[in-house]
Structure formats: C-alpha cells, structure tokens
Design a protein around this motif. Sequence first.
Motif, PDB file in Angstrom:
ATOM      1  N   LYS A   4       0.837  -1.206   0.000  1.00 39.50           N
ATOM      2  CA  LYS A   4       0.000   0.000   0.000  1.00 39.50           C
ATOM      3  C   LYS A   4       0.865   1.247   0.000  1.00 39.50           C
ATOM      4  O   LYS A   4       0.597   2.215  -0.717  1.00 39.50           O
ATOM      5  N   CYS A   8       1.040   4.012  -2.847  1.00 43.54           N
ATOM      6  CA  CYS A   8       0.684   5.380  -2.455  1.00 43.54           C
ATOM      7  C   CYS A   8       1.773   6.369  -2.856  1.00 43.54           C
ATOM      8  O   CYS A   8       1.513   7.404  -3.467  1.00 43.54           O
ATOM      9  N   SER A  30      -7.707  10.183   3.080  1.00 43.36           N
ATOM     10  CA  SER A  30      -7.905   8.839   3.608  1.00 43.36           C
ATOM     11  C   SER A  30      -8.807   8.867   4.836  1.00 43.36           C
ATOM     12  O   SER A  30      -8.735   9.776   5.658  1.00 43.36           O
ATOM     13  N   LEU A  68      -5.694   2.935   2.588  1.00 36.99           N
ATOM     14  CA  LEU A  68      -4.292   3.341   2.648  1.00 36.99           C
ATOM     15  C   LEU A  68      -3.624   2.974   3.966  1.00 36.99           C
ATOM     16  O   LEU A  68      -2.485   3.351   4.215  1.00 36.99           O
ATOM     17  N   VAL A  74      -1.588   5.999   8.423  1.00 39.34           N
ATOM     18  CA  VAL A  74      -1.854   7.111   7.511  1.00 39.34           C
ATOM     19  C   VAL A  74      -1.287   8.415   8.071  1.00 39.34           C
ATOM     20  O   VAL A  74      -0.779   9.257   7.313  1.00 39.34           O
ATOM     21  N   VAL A  83       0.589  11.259   1.721  1.00 37.28           N
ATOM     22  CA  VAL A  83      -0.859  11.474   1.670  1.00 37.28           C
ATOM     23  C   VAL A  83      -1.112  12.900   2.114  1.00 37.28           C
ATOM     24  O   VAL A  83      -0.411  13.412   2.993  1.00 37.28           O
TER      25      VAL A  83
END
Length: 325
Positions: A4, A8, A30, A68, A74, A83
């Motif tokens: 992931k 990402c 997210s 994510l 995250v 992110v």
Amino acid sequence: MKLKLLICILSVVCLQSCRQKSEVKTFFISHNAQQSHPVHQGIEKLQEVLEEKSNGKLVVKIFPDAQLGSEREVLELLQIGSVAIAKVSAATLSNFVPEYNVLAVPYVFRDKAHKFSVLEGPVGKEILEKGSDFWLRGLCYYDAGSRSFYTKTKAIRTPDDLKGLKIRVMNDQMSINMVNALGGSATPMAYGELYTAIQQGVVDGAENNAPSFVSSNHYEVSKYYTLDEHSSIPDVLVISTKWWDTLTAEEQQWLQEAADASAEAQKEYWRLSVLESMKIAKESGVEIIIPDKSLFADKTESVMETFEADYPELSPLVNRIKAVE
C-alpha cells in the motif's frame, strides 16, 4: 501495508509530476469508514465545495475503508507528505500531538453544546494548530458522537451495575482507567473480535457511539444500551504541512472554507445517522437506558486527577475547556 505504501508513494510522485504540467492539484484523502458513513458524506461535501471554490484547480480523491492503512499508519504517511489529508480520531492523533489527549478525558464536556463551543472556539482552533509542530495541521473537527456502554445480559443503570463486568475498551490507558474507576474490568481487545467475544461471553459488553453499535451489528448480541455518554472524542480532519505549505494563501483559504463547510454538513449527517441507528436498535429489541450521568461523572473524577498528574502541562488547557460557556 508495504505494498500500500509503495503504491501510495508512486501515485503521489506521479501526481506531483502531473501538477508540473497543469494547474490542477490533487489531494488524496484517507479515512477508515464505510462510504455510507457520515464521515465519508462530510468529505464528499469538502470535495464538492473545494472544487467549486477553486474552479476545478484543487481536486480531491477519497480513499475510504482504510484503503491506505490504519489511522496511525496514515498519519505517518501524512508526516512524510505521501498522503495529503486524513480523517482520524482525536484519540489516535493524541499519540502524535499531546494536546488532543484532553479531548478524551471522561466528561470533560458538559454536553453537546459545550463540546462544540470548545471545538469551534479559540481552544479547539489552538489544538488544531498545535499539530503543525508535528507536520499534522488540523483543519476541522467532525462529530463522532458520544461513547456509551452496551451489554449482553445485564442492564447498566448506575456505576454499581458495572461491578464484575468485563467491558471491551480501546487499547489506551484513558479508556482502561475510566472503566476500572467505574467498577468494571477493562478488557482491551481488537474491534474485529468483539462481536464473537460478546456472543460467546468472553466479555460482557463494550462501549461506543450509536452508529458504530448498529453498523457493527453488536446490537444483535447486546440487548442493553446505556446512554451514559462518558466520552465525546471528536474526529479530526488533518492535512500534512508538507502539502499545506505548498498552497498559496488563496488556496489555503479555499481549503479551510471547504473543510469548515464539510464539518457543518457532517454534524447534520451524524445527527440523522444517530436517529436511524437508535430506531434500528429499538426495533430489534434493545432496551435504551437513560441514566443519571452525574453518577458516572462523579466516579470518573479520579481519571481526571490521574490525567492532570501525568500531563501537568495540559492542566491549564483542561481548565480553559471547563470555563467555556
């Protein structure tokens, strides 16, 4: 999670390359809720308002259902800029930004009106800004309701009814101290294991807000729901400062205004979700109990005292919250 993370990061690199060729900036957002959840609906409102205000220059791509990673994972991606934005619980965020701990103290808010007076006023905004020291700038708060007890076979009407009961809690010291102070036996456990644990009697009950009580189907195995509302930990919409600092002043204003609009809309989505959840619970035979909350608040005063002893630097912040009208 490694896959992931790789996907990402590669996606972000691609997006950053694309931004050099166009004026459009795309934000990954997210969250760990389902698409039917008030959180997702609130973020969709942000998406709509932001794209409208920016005339399509600022675009949002939403990743629901923890696609994510977990909230903690995250937040770490936000810190390195992989992110852009995430919705997380203030409880999770407190592991990165100490000031959020005060929002998890039992009965720190007198009622819902007091809670939003705090969150939407100077104190709440100050806490949001504190996250910038850790690359996690808060944009706004989302309503996550209040957590209350639910049990399988024994109704909780006063704190005395918790004696001898094993109550599942999140794996954090504040929740453990709270249940133990009330006379129960706090039992940290993964949320995914809870339905079976209640069903088989491994634990006697748990605590959560009404939409979570119903969406998890825990109402099928817990026939008593006591609205003691011992904690009202909000969700927080957080942006990576590595993204925030790349925005112009006008773009920052667009994003903040869109976040504020989404927060206001999300409160209404949450209210409707609570009403629907309570209706489902009642129709399935769950007894809804409205206790004298002051009895529970009095029993948890020791948790506040322990918190202030552990975090003396945050004691003035607690006092400021209490003083908000």
